[in-house]
Design an enzyme around this catalytic site. Structure first.
Site, PDB file in Angstrom:
ATOM      1  N   GLU A 130       0.826  -1.205   0.000  1.00  0.00           N
ATOM      2  CA  GLU A 130       0.000   0.000   0.000  1.00  0.00           C
ATOM      3  C   GLU A 130       0.861   1.256   0.000  1.00  0.00           C
ATOM      4  OE1 GLU A 130      -4.156  -1.478   1.905  1.00  0.00           O
ATOM      5  OE2 GLU A 130      -2.678  -0.727   3.305  1.00  0.00           O
ATOM      6  N   CYS A 143       3.528   8.631   0.865  1.00  0.00           N
ATOM      7  CA  CYS A 143       4.024   7.747   1.918  1.00  0.00           C
ATOM      8  C   CYS A 143       4.269   6.376   1.292  1.00  0.00           C
ATOM      9  CB  CYS A 143       2.973   7.680   3.030  1.00  0.00           C
ATOM     10  SG  CYS A 143       3.426   6.579   4.362  1.00  0.00           S
ATOM     11  N   CYS A 150       6.261  -6.595   7.951  1.00  0.00           N
ATOM     12  CA  CYS A 150       7.347  -6.020   8.752  1.00  0.00           C
ATOM     13  C   CYS A 150       7.760  -7.053   9.787  1.00  0.00           C
ATOM     14  CB  CYS A 150       6.873  -4.738   9.445  1.00  0.00           C
ATOM     15  SG  CYS A 150       8.190  -3.854  10.311  1.00  0.00           S
ATOM     16  N   CYS A 154       5.471  -3.914  16.260  1.00  0.00           N
ATOM     17  CA  CYS A 154       5.123  -2.890  17.247  1.00  0.00           C
ATOM     18  C   CYS A 154       3.655  -3.109  17.623  1.00  0.00           C
ATOM     19  CB  CYS A 154       5.342  -1.490  16.694  1.00  0.00           C
ATOM     20  SG  CYS A 154       7.069  -1.209  16.240  1.00  0.00           S
ATOM     21  N   CYS A 157       0.696  -1.222  15.789  1.00  0.00           N
ATOM     22  CA  CYS A 157       0.781  -1.040  14.332  1.00  0.00           C
ATOM     23  C   CYS A 157       0.152  -2.221  13.592  1.00  0.00           C
ATOM     24  CB  CYS A 157       2.241  -0.887  13.927  1.00  0.00           C
ATOM     25  SG  CYS A 157       2.488  -0.816  12.150  1.00  0.00           S
ATOM     26  N   SER A 260      10.648   6.820  15.372  1.00  0.00           N
ATOM     27  CA  SER A 260       9.419   6.408  16.043  1.00  0.00           C
ATOM     28  C   SER A 260       9.753   6.105  17.495  1.00  0.00           C
ATOM     29  CB  SER A 260       8.859   5.156  15.352  1.00  0.00           C
ATOM     30  OG  SER A 260       8.485   5.497  14.041  1.00  0.00           O
ATOM     31  N   HIS A 262       7.789   6.965  20.708  1.00  0.00           N
ATOM     32  CA  HIS A 262       6.557   6.425  21.292  1.00  0.00           C
ATOM     33  C   HIS A 262       6.562   6.127  22.791  1.00  0.00           C
ATOM     34  CE1 HIS A 262       5.344   6.233  17.190  1.00  0.00           C
ATOM     35  NE2 HIS A 262       5.975   5.139  16.896  1.00  0.00           N
ATOM     36  N   ASN A 337      -4.317   5.593  15.660  1.00  0.00           N
ATOM     37  CA  ASN A 337      -5.339   5.230  14.677  1.00  0.00           C
ATOM     38  C   ASN A 337      -5.743   3.783  14.893  1.00  0.00           C
ATOM     39  OD1 ASN A 337      -5.470   7.677  13.075  1.00  0.00           O
ATOM     40  ND2 ASN A 337      -3.371   7.190  12.485  1.00  0.00           N
ATOM     41  N   CYS A 380      -1.667   6.517   9.473  1.00  0.00           N
ATOM     42  CA  CYS A 380      -0.451   5.880   9.999  1.00  0.00           C
ATOM     43  C   CYS A 380      -0.790   4.586  10.705  1.00  0.00           C
ATOM     44  CB  CYS A 380       0.217   6.748  11.049  1.00  0.00           C
ATOM     45  SG  CYS A 380       0.855   8.263  10.441  1.00  0.00           S
TER      46      CYS A 380
END
Ligand code: SAH
Ligand code: SF4
Length: 398
Positions: A130, A143, A150, A154, A157, A260, A262, A337, A380
Site C-alpha cells: 500500500e 508515503c 514487517c 510494534c 501497528c 518512532s 513512542h 489510529n 499511519c
C-alpha cells in the site's frame, strides 16, 4: 546489481559479526524476485545510473544512451521505448526486445473524503503493498512502503501484525512514486513550485533500515537531478530505531530523519516497540545526536503515537523534554489510529493537548497530526495487505 544479490554491508557499519551474518541471511531469504522476466527482458526501473550505463554498453551501445533513456524514464515518465523520440527506431526495437520499464500495477485506488488517496499495488510476483498520498494545500507527500509486511511487531501497528513476506526492490520502491505520478498526470517532472507530489515520506509498510540497500538506491534515483529531482530536504525516512544503520543513512543519503520513539522509558518501549530490547533509548538518542542533520540545525522528527493511559501522562511529556534536550527536534504527536482488533484506545483530547503544551513550552514544536484518510484505513499504522496467507505459506515452506 541483480535484485537477488544479498545486501552489501560496509565495514564501517558498526555491527557485530553475529548481527552482520543475521542481516545478510535474512536479506537473502526475503529478497525480491529477479529483475529479468521469463522472456529474458530486464527491468530498467531501479537500476542506478552506472548500472544502466553498463547495460547499454553490454548490448554494444554508447554510454550516452543511458543518459537519454534515464531522462525518458525518470523525467518524462515514459514506459514505451517507441516514445523515446531522440532514439532511432531500430534501437528502440532493440531496447524493447531486451528491456522493460514497468510500474507496480494498481489493484485498487481509493480516495478519502479528505482527498487522501490510497493505492493497493500488485507487484510482479503477485505480492501487494500500500502507498498513500497525503495532499496539503498546494503540495503533498507520498508515503511509500519498503517491505511487504514487517519483522518488528510494534504493538500498536497494523502492519506489524503481518509477518515480513519480503523486501521490496529499489525499482518497486521508486516505482510507487512513479505510479502515483501517473495517477495525478504529473509527468514530465514539473518545477518544484507546481508539484503536487512534492515530498516523499518513507513511512509506509516495513522498516526501511532493514532493507537499506534497496531504499538507498531508490532514494538516490528520486533525488537525481536529471530525473525525478526531489531535494533530500523533501524526503523523510522514518525508522523505529535500527541504530547501526542510522549512521550509514545519515552519511550516504542525508535525508530528513524521523524516529518512532513512542515511549520515554525502556520498560514501556520494550513492550510497544520490541526493537528497543536490542537498541535501547540511550543508544537510539546517541545515534540521533550523531545524525548529520542534527549538527546543522535540520530538525529530527520524533514520532509519538498517543495511546490512552499508556504513554500520555504529563510526567512522560516532561521526560520526553529531558531526552530531547539540546537536539534540534520536533515532536509529531500522532493520535493512535485504531484498526480492527487493535489493543489500544486513542488518547483523550485533553491529554494530547496537555502533553503538547509541555513539549511546546520547552521550545520544541509539537504539532498534533490530524489523522488523514481514516475512512479508507490509510492513516499511519493502518496499512496492511491481504498477503498474510501467502506469507504463512512461504514461512511454512522454509
Ligand atoms: N517502520 C517505520 C516506518 C513505518 S511506520 C517506523 O516504524 O518508523 C510510520 C509511523 O506510523 C511510525 O511512527 C509508526 O510508529 C506509526 N504508527 C504505526 N501504527 C500506528 C497507529 N495505529 N496509529 C498511529 N501511528 C501509528
Ligand atoms: Fe514495522 Fe514501523 Fe509498524 Fe513497527 S511501526 S511494526 S517498525 S511498520
Amino acid at each position: 546489481m541483480n535484485a537477488r544479490t544479498p545486501i552489501q554491508l560496509a565495514p564501517s557499519d558498526s555491527l557485530t559479526e553475529a548481527e552482520r551474518a543475521r542481516i545478510l541471511a535474512k536479506s537473502a531469504i526475503f529478497a525480491p524476485p529477479p529483475m529479468t522476466d521469463e522472456a529474458g527482458r530486464r527491468e530498467l526501473v531501479g537500476l542506478t545510473k552506472d548500472e544502466l550505463t553498463a547495460e547499454m554498453v553490454a548490448i554494444g551501445e554508447k554510454a550516452f544512451r543511458a543518459k537519454q533513456v534515464w531522462g525518458w524514464i525518470y523525467n518524462q515518465g515514459v514506459t514505451d521505448f517507441a516514445r523515446m523520440a531522440n532514439i532511432a527506431k531500430p534501437l528502440q526495437a532493440k531496447l524493447a526486445d531486451r528491456f522493460k520499464i514497468t510500474r507496480p500495477t494498481v489493484a485498487t485506488e481509493q480516495t478519502s473524503t479528505d482527498a487522501t488517496r490510497k493505492w493497493l499495488f500488485r507487484l510482479a510476483d503477485g505480492q501487494q503493498i500500500e502507498t498513500v498520498y497525503i495532499p496539503e494545500d498546494d503540495r503533498g507527500a507520498l508515503c511509500i512502503s519498503t517491505q511487504v509486511g514487517c519483522t518488528l511487531s510494534c504493538r500498536f501497528c497494523h502492519t506489524g501484525t503481518q509477518k515480513l513476506v519480503r523486501n521490496l526492490s529499489a525499482g518497486e520502491i521508486v516505482g510507487q512514486f512513479m505510479a502515483a505520478r501517473d495517477s495525478y498526470g504529473e509527468w514530465p517532472t514539473p518545477n518544484d513550485e507546481t508539484r503536487r507530489l512534492s515530498n516523499i515520506v518513507v513511512m509506509g509498510m516495513g522498516e526501511p533500515l532493514y532493507n537499506y540497500e534497496a531504499v538507498a538506491t531508490a532514494l538516490k534515483i528520486a533525488m537525481d537531478h536529471e530525473g525525478i529531482g526531489l531535494s533530500r530536504r523533501r524526503i523523510t525516512l522514518s525508522t523505529s530505531g535500527v541504530v547501526p544503520m542510522m549512521d550509514r543513512a545519515g552519511a550516504e543519503l542525508g535525508v530528513n530523519l524521523a524516529v518512532s520513539l513512542h515511549a520515554v522509558t525502556d520498560e514501556l518501549r520494550d513492550e510497544i516497540v520490541p526493537l528497543n530490547r536490542k537498541y535501547p533509548i540511550a543508544e537510539l538518542m546517541a545515534a540521533c545526536r550523531r545524525y548529520p542533520s542534527a549538527s546543522n540545525a535540520r530538525r529530527i522528527t520524533f514520532e509519538y503515537v498517543m495511546l490512552d493511559g499508556v504513554n500520555d501522562s504529563e510526567a512522560e511529556a516532561r521526560e520526553l523534554v529531558r531526552l530531547l534536550h539540546g537536539l534540534p527536534a520536533k515532536v509529531n504527536l500522532i493520535p493512535f489510529n485504531p484498526w480492527p482488533g487493535s489493543p489500544y484506545k486513542t488518547s483523550k483530547r485533553e491529554a494530547i493537548q496537555r502533553f503538547a503544551r509541555i513539549v511546546n513550552d520547552a521550545g520544541f514544536a509539537a504539532p498534533v497530526r490530524r489523522p488523514r484518510g481514516r475512512d479508507i484505513l490509510a492513516a499511519c499504522g493502518q496499512l496492511k495487505t491481504e498477503s498474510e496467507r501467502l506469507a504463512r505459506a512461504k514461512t511454512a515452506a522454509l
